[in-house]
Design a protein around this motif. Structure first.
Motif, PDB file in Angstrom:
ATOM      1  N   SER A   1      55.512  22.093  57.840  1.00 57.25           N
ATOM      2  CA  SER A   1      56.544  21.239  57.247  1.00 57.25           C
ATOM      3  C   SER A   1      57.650  22.088  56.634  1.00 57.25           C
ATOM      4  O   SER A   1      58.822  21.721  56.649  1.00 57.25           O
ATOM      5  CB  SER A   1      55.936  20.324  56.185  1.00 57.25           C
ATOM      6  N   ALA A   2      57.273  23.232  56.110  1.00 57.93           N
ATOM      7  CA  ALA A   2      58.233  24.215  55.596  1.00 57.93           C
ATOM      8  C   ALA A   2      57.514  25.550  55.486  1.00 57.93           C
ATOM      9  O   ALA A   2      56.298  25.619  55.393  1.00 57.93           O
ATOM     10  CB  ALA A   2      58.791  23.798  54.242  1.00 57.93           C
ATOM     11  N   ILE A   3      58.304  26.616  55.500  1.00 66.00           N
ATOM     12  CA  ILE A   3      57.778  27.968  55.350  1.00 66.00           C
ATOM     13  C   ILE A   3      58.321  28.556  54.057  1.00 66.00           C
ATOM     14  O   ILE A   3      59.517  28.430  53.751  1.00 66.00           O
ATOM     15  CB  ILE A   3      58.214  28.862  56.535  1.00 66.00           C
ATOM     16  N   PHE A   4      57.446  29.211  53.291  1.00 69.78           N
ATOM     17  CA  PHE A   4      57.876  29.917  52.091  1.00 69.78           C
ATOM     18  C   PHE A   4      57.739  31.424  52.302  1.00 69.78           C
ATOM     19  O   PHE A   4      56.767  31.889  52.902  1.00 69.78           O
ATOM     20  CB  PHE A   4      57.071  29.457  50.875  1.00 69.78           C
ATOM     21  N   LEU A   5      58.724  32.164  51.835  1.00 63.75           N
ATOM     22  CA  LEU A   5      58.763  33.617  51.981  1.00 63.75           C
ATOM     23  C   LEU A   5      58.645  34.260  50.614  1.00 63.75           C
ATOM     24  O   LEU A   5      59.377  33.899  49.678  1.00 63.75           O
ATOM     25  CB  LEU A   5      60.075  34.071  52.619  1.00 63.75           C
ATOM     26  N   ASP A   6      57.720  35.188  50.475  1.00 61.50           N
ATOM     27  CA  ASP A   6      57.583  35.957  49.241  1.00 61.50           C
ATOM     28  C   ASP A   6      57.922  37.402  49.555  1.00 61.50           C
ATOM     29  O   ASP A   6      57.240  38.058  50.337  1.00 61.50           O
ATOM     30  CB  ASP A   6      56.152  35.845  48.707  1.00 61.50           C
ATOM     31  N   PHE A   7      59.006  37.925  48.949  1.00 64.74           N
ATOM     32  CA  PHE A   7      59.446  39.302  49.172  1.00 64.74           C
ATOM     33  C   PHE A   7      58.642  40.227  48.266  1.00 64.74           C
ATOM     34  O   PHE A   7      58.614  40.039  47.052  1.00 64.74           O
ATOM     35  CB  PHE A   7      60.940  39.436  48.863  1.00 64.74           C
ATOM     36  N   LEU A   8      58.012  41.251  48.860  1.00 68.42           N
ATOM     37  CA  LEU A   8      57.137  42.114  48.073  1.00 68.42           C
ATOM     38  C   LEU A   8      57.874  43.170  47.253  1.00 68.42           C
ATOM     39  O   LEU A   8      57.282  43.762  46.371  1.00 68.42           O
ATOM     40  CB  LEU A   8      56.108  42.812  48.984  1.00 68.42           C
ATOM     41  N   ASN A   9      59.113  43.434  47.568  1.00 70.38           N
ATOM     42  CA  ASN A   9      59.811  44.482  46.819  1.00 70.38           C
ATOM     43  C   ASN A   9      61.286  44.171  46.668  1.00 70.38           C
ATOM     44  O   ASN A   9      62.153  44.809  47.231  1.00 70.38           O
ATOM     45  CB  ASN A   9      59.620  45.848  47.493  1.00 70.38           C
ATOM     46  N   VAL A  10      61.552  43.151  45.860  1.00 70.59           N
ATOM     47  CA  VAL A  10      62.942  42.812  45.539  1.00 70.59           C
ATOM     48  C   VAL A  10      62.960  42.292  44.108  1.00 70.59           C
ATOM     49  O   VAL A  10      62.060  41.584  43.679  1.00 70.59           O
ATOM     50  CB  VAL A  10      63.508  41.758  46.515  1.00 70.59           C
ATOM     51  N   SER A  11      63.973  42.699  43.342  1.00 74.03           N
ATOM     52  CA  SER A  11      64.009  42.300  41.942  1.00 74.03           C
ATOM     53  C   SER A  11      64.263  40.810  41.812  1.00 74.03           C
ATOM     54  O   SER A  11      64.975  40.205  42.610  1.00 74.03           O
ATOM     55  CB  SER A  11      65.095  43.090  41.207  1.00 74.03           C
ATOM     56  N   GLU A  12      63.661  40.203  40.820  1.00 73.57           N
ATOM     57  CA  GLU A  12      63.792  38.783  40.515  1.00 73.57           C
ATOM     58  C   GLU A  12      63.563  37.922  41.751  1.00 73.57           C
ATOM     59  O   GLU A  12      64.375  37.080  42.116  1.00 73.57           O
ATOM     60  CB  GLU A  12      65.173  38.499  39.914  1.00 73.57           C
ATOM     61  N   ALA A  13      62.446  38.136  42.419  1.00 69.91           N
ATOM     62  CA  ALA A  13      62.172  37.445  43.678  1.00 69.91           C
ATOM     63  C   ALA A  13      61.431  36.136  43.442  1.00 69.91           C
ATOM     64  O   ALA A  13      60.539  36.050  42.608  1.00 69.91           O
ATOM     65  CB  ALA A  13      61.359  38.332  44.602  1.00 69.91           C
ATOM     66  N   ILE A  14      61.818  35.121  44.176  1.00 65.86           N
ATOM     67  CA  ILE A  14      61.108  33.853  44.181  1.00 65.86           C
ATOM     68  C   ILE A  14      60.835  33.484  45.628  1.00 65.86           C
ATOM     69  O   ILE A  14      61.663  33.770  46.500  1.00 65.86           O
ATOM     70  CB  ILE A  14      61.942  32.739  43.505  1.00 65.86           C
ATOM     71  N   PRO A  15      59.695  32.890  45.933  1.00 68.07           N
ATOM     72  CA  PRO A  15      59.486  32.451  47.312  1.00 68.07           C
ATOM     73  C   PRO A  15      60.581  31.481  47.740  1.00 68.07           C
ATOM     74  O   PRO A  15      60.895  30.527  47.034  1.00 68.07           O
ATOM     75  CB  PRO A  15      58.127  31.747  47.246  1.00 68.07           C
ATOM     76  N   HIS A  16      61.156  31.734  48.883  1.00 69.08           N
ATOM     77  CA  HIS A  16      62.260  30.919  49.380  1.00 69.08           C
ATOM     78  C   HIS A  16      61.807  29.998  50.491  1.00 69.08           C
ATOM     79  O   HIS A  16      60.956  30.344  51.291  1.00 69.08           O
ATOM     80  CB  HIS A  16      63.411  31.821  49.853  1.00 69.08           C
TER      81      HIS A  16
END
Length: 453
Positions: free
Chosen positions: A241-256
């Motif tokens: 239904s949707a995909i969430f991305l979690d960046f392992l090495n980026v400042s102030e990251a939120i799953p997009h």
């Protein structure tokens, strides 16, 4: 705890599987016109697998028995007629061999076996041998057509509905096999196979499409969970239904959040990927048309999660954890103390930390963690001396867990679990806007680390 993401510019990382040589011109018995024999290795088609001719018949791949050639894209390899008179052992190599059942590489070593004179190596032929049964008797124990087990059942699916059930059994059973023939858990396999039979019968009673289903074994419970089968990157993306991305090495990251439909990104919370941007998939690489050309390379894909790389500028690369909307809102994990004590895990992070600027180089760091007891862990960093440290485990009421590990002489790192699927666990570092990965799959951990260099 969650984070917020700044826009990043993206470039390319490419990885693809590989196959072998063509199989030649064959007669109906698999014999080539020049007198050679074509052998096939299948759960799906297993390409770039090695083959051993077990000339001393000891069920081990000994010196001088390993052939130079590897299987091609159809899992085939041509051998001499004389070698076909011996038992055969196929070696599926994690991170090198590929399986037509799913994109990318196989991430579990396995050996498949066929007795002398048999030219198709499958989980069926392997488990029949391990249980000292003929292939016909083993087929009967599963209520399967014995003739299908000794043919290319993948190709037969278009004309024989029963081949779909055979294929589902095979691709599920392959995950039960040991890294070598001697490493199979025979007693555990008997329980798993019985539970698998019950699950397949349940699917059959519900008129399920066997070709659209993946069954995943939980070895702790011995039970199987059902999910939609992932046949490629695009079905993985558009099947959610949707995909969430979690960046392992980026400042102030939120799953997009991204939504993929009919070859387009129809929703996007990343400002460098506009809504309605078309995308194309080639092998394990995905290219999205956006304000900045970008390409994403997938290294690992399961029905639940995926791991992919994005290059940012010339010196920085992001490892991204992809998961579905249901898991994003659920965010409970069921790890226990027993999952760690006496076990070895691999811990992967960007040691540059979340405060690194976009043009600063990433610093991949891989640590092998062997949990000696409930309070002590042996930490073996890549390219550095091992040392013992304190650690602790806490099960939290909200349904996740906390690991506290004292790395080196630094303050304890407090890690909260976020997702644990597909053999990979995503954790959030308390007090930092940073996520890290842990897995018990050594080959996958090393491949992720090497790709991150």
């Amino acid at each position: 705890m969650r984070k917020s993401l700044f826009a990043v510019a993206v470039t390319t990382a490419i990885l693809s599987g590989c196959g072998g040589s063509d199989s030649g011109n064959n007669d109906d018995n698999g014999k080539d016109l020049d007198g050679k024999v074509t052998v096939q290795v299948i759960d799906g088609y297993l390409s770039n697998a090695q083959l051993c001719v077990d000339r001393n018949r000891n069920a081990h791949c000994n010196t001088g028995e390993l052939l130079t050639a590897k299987t091609n894209g159809n899992g085939q390899i041509t051998i001499s007629a004389s070698d076909s008179q011996y038992p055969l052992i196929a070696r599926v190599i994690a991170g090198e061999s590929s399986d037509s059942d799913h994109p990318g590489f196989v991430w579990q070593d396995a050996e498949l076996y066929a007795p002398a004179g048999q030219t198709i190596l499958t989980p069926f032929s392997t488990l029949a041998y391990l249980n000292d049964l003929s292939l016909a008797d083993y087929a009967a124990s599963l209520n399967l057509d014995a003739s299908l087990l000794n043919q290319d059942y993948v190709a037969l699916k278009s004309s024989n509905p029963d081949a779909k059930k055979v294929h589902l059994y095979a691709r599920t059973m392959n995950a039960m096999l040991g890294a070598t023939l001697s490493e199979n858990d025979l007693e555990g396999q008997k329980i798993w196979i019985q539970n698998l039979k019950n699950k397949v019968q349940e699917l059959e009673n519900n008129h399920a499409d066997f070709d659209a289903v993946t069954l995943t074994l939980d070895k702790k419970s011995g039970q199987f969970s059902r999910s939609d089968r992932v046949k490629g990157i695009q079905p993985f993306l558009e099947g959610q239904s949707a995909i969430f991305l979690d960046f392992l090495n980026v400042s102030e990251a939120i799953p997009h959040r991204l939504v993929f439909r009919d070859g387009k990104v129809t929703e996007s919370s990343l400002n460098f990927i506009r809504p309605d941007a078309p995308y194309e998939v080639s092998g394990t690489s995905m290219k999205i048309a956006a304000d900045l050309d970008n390409e994403i390379e997938f290294l690992y894909v399961t029905p639940d999660i995926a791991l992919a790389y994005l290059y940012v500028y010339e010196s920085r690369k992001y490892l991204i954890f992809w998961y579905n909307e249901t898991d994003f809102f659920d965010q409970t994990t069921d790890l226990t103390l027993d999952d760690f004590v006496g076990q070895t895990w691999y811990f992967l992070q960007d040691a540059a930390g979340p405060g690194a600027k976009p043009n600063e180089p990433h610093v991949p760091e891989l640590n092998e963690l062997t949990f000696i007891s409930e309070t002590r862990v042996m930490i073996n960093p890549m390219n550095s001396a091992a040392y013992e440290a304190d650690w602790s485990f806490t099960a939290n009421p909200e349904g996740n867990q906390t690991l506290t590990v004292h790395f080196g002489n630094e303050n304890a790192m407090i890690l909260g679990t976020e997702e644990s699927k597909g053999g990979v666990t995503l954790l959030f570092v308390e007090g930092l806007s940073q996520s890290v990965l842990m897995t018990q799959n050594k080959v996958l951990a090393n491949a992720l680390y090497d790709k991150w260099q």
